[in-house]
Scaffold this motif. Structure first.
Motif, PDB file in Angstrom:
ATOM      1  N   ASN A 216      -0.566   1.986   7.752  1.00 56.00           N
ATOM      2  CA  ASN A 216      -1.209   0.570   7.809  1.00 56.00           C
ATOM      3  C   ASN A 216      -0.535  -0.418   6.401  1.00 56.00           C
ATOM      4  O   ASN A 216      -0.020   0.306   5.461  1.00 56.00           O
ATOM      5  N   CYS A 217      -0.456  -1.249   6.693  1.00 55.27           N
ATOM      6  CA  CYS A 217      -0.005  -2.579   5.622  1.00 55.27           C
ATOM      7  C   CYS A 217      -1.045  -3.392   5.142  1.00 55.27           C
ATOM      8  O   CYS A 217      -2.007  -3.711   5.945  1.00 55.27           O
ATOM      9  N   ASN A 218      -0.873  -4.046   3.942  1.00 55.23           N
ATOM     10  CA  ASN A 218      -1.817  -4.953   3.607  1.00 55.23           C
ATOM     11  C   ASN A 218      -1.714  -6.147   4.393  1.00 55.23           C
ATOM     12  O   ASN A 218      -0.512  -6.809   4.410  1.00 55.23           O
TER      13      ASN A 218
ATOM     14  N   GLU B 114       4.261   1.356   2.840  1.00 56.24           N
ATOM     15  CA  GLU B 114       4.726  -0.137   2.833  1.00 56.24           C
ATOM     16  C   GLU B 114       5.692  -0.637   1.624  1.00 56.24           C
ATOM     17  O   GLU B 114       6.273  -1.543   1.844  1.00 56.24           O
TER      18      GLU B 114
ATOM     19  N   SER C 215       3.548  -6.814  -0.603  1.00 60.04           N
ATOM     20  CA  SER C 215       3.050  -6.263   0.895  1.00 60.04           C
ATOM     21  C   SER C 215       4.307  -6.569   1.681  1.00 60.04           C
ATOM     22  O   SER C 215       4.836  -7.705   1.248  1.00 60.04           O
TER      23      SER C 215
ATOM     24  N   LEU D  44       0.941  -1.154   0.155  1.00 55.78           N
ATOM     25  CA  LEU D  44       0.106   0.043  -0.052  1.00 55.78           C
ATOM     26  C   LEU D  44       0.825   1.332   0.056  1.00 55.78           C
ATOM     27  O   LEU D  44       1.622   1.377   1.035  1.00 55.78           O
TER      28      LEU D  44
ATOM     29  N   SER E 212      -6.372  -3.602   5.208  1.00 60.06           N
ATOM     30  CA  SER E 212      -5.324  -3.124   5.945  1.00 60.06           C
ATOM     31  C   SER E 212      -5.174  -3.375   7.343  1.00 60.06           C
ATOM     32  O   SER E 212      -6.418  -3.426   7.831  1.00 60.06           O
TER      33      SER E 212
END
Length: 169
Positions: free
Chosen positions: A80-82, A148, A110, A48, A67
């Motif tokens: 935030n990350c996937n 990310e 990701s 992301l 996320s």
């Protein structure tokens, strides 16, 4: 290639089909592959990093990115990350690419998919990976400028131990 070999989350690509495609492209001289690019797909989750890609993911894959906060990526914990890492088909693809001796470019994966690919590379005798156009987390101010797709110091250390190639964007 945003949907490598046409393998999306919603279709039925099989490990045998993917292995055949890798062989077919290898025979044509292809040696460098992005297993995952800007969208979630049949092989795993995308990093992301650009808000516009979220809307496009809905159009291309039929679903939004999912996320959650990702520790270690930002000082303030707001990044935030996937949640999507490699799929089973993605792990099968990575192993096939390693067996062929191909360059596996982890950019755009990701963070979870990167970590899982590094683990597969270690299991495969410390197979070197590639960061084709890298960005580096710790050299950017914390908060909104980090994302990310940036490699962390911890990831770079693991990539170094594998003898990977890392280039700078």
């Amino acid at each position: 290639v945003d949907t490598l070999f046409g393998c999306k989350q919603t279709n039925t690509c099989t490990p045998d089909f993917v292995a055949g495609e890798v062989d077919r492209y290898y025979e044509k001289g292809v040696r460098h592959i992005y297993p995952i690019h800007d969208f979630d797909g049949g092989f795993g989750g995308s990093a992301l990093f650009n808000g516009f890609l979220g809307a496009a993911n809905v159009t291309i894959e039929g679903a939004p990115f999912i996320s959650q906060p990702c520790p270690g990526m930002s000082d303030d914990g707001t990044l935030n990350c996937n949640v999507q890492g490699l799929t089973g088909l993605g792990a099968s693809l990575i192993r096939k690419l390693m067996n062929k001796g191909m360059l596996i470019d982890i950019d755009h994966m990701s963070a979870k998919a990167v970590d899982e690919t590094i683990a597969l590379a270690k299991q495969h005798g410390n197979y070197p990976l590639m960061v084709g156009h890298g960005l580096f987390n710790e050299v950017h101010a914390s908060g909104h400028t980090r994302h990310e797709r940036m490699r962390t110091a911890a990831q770079l250390e693991q990539l170094h131990s594998l003898g990977s190639s890392v280039s700078v964007m």
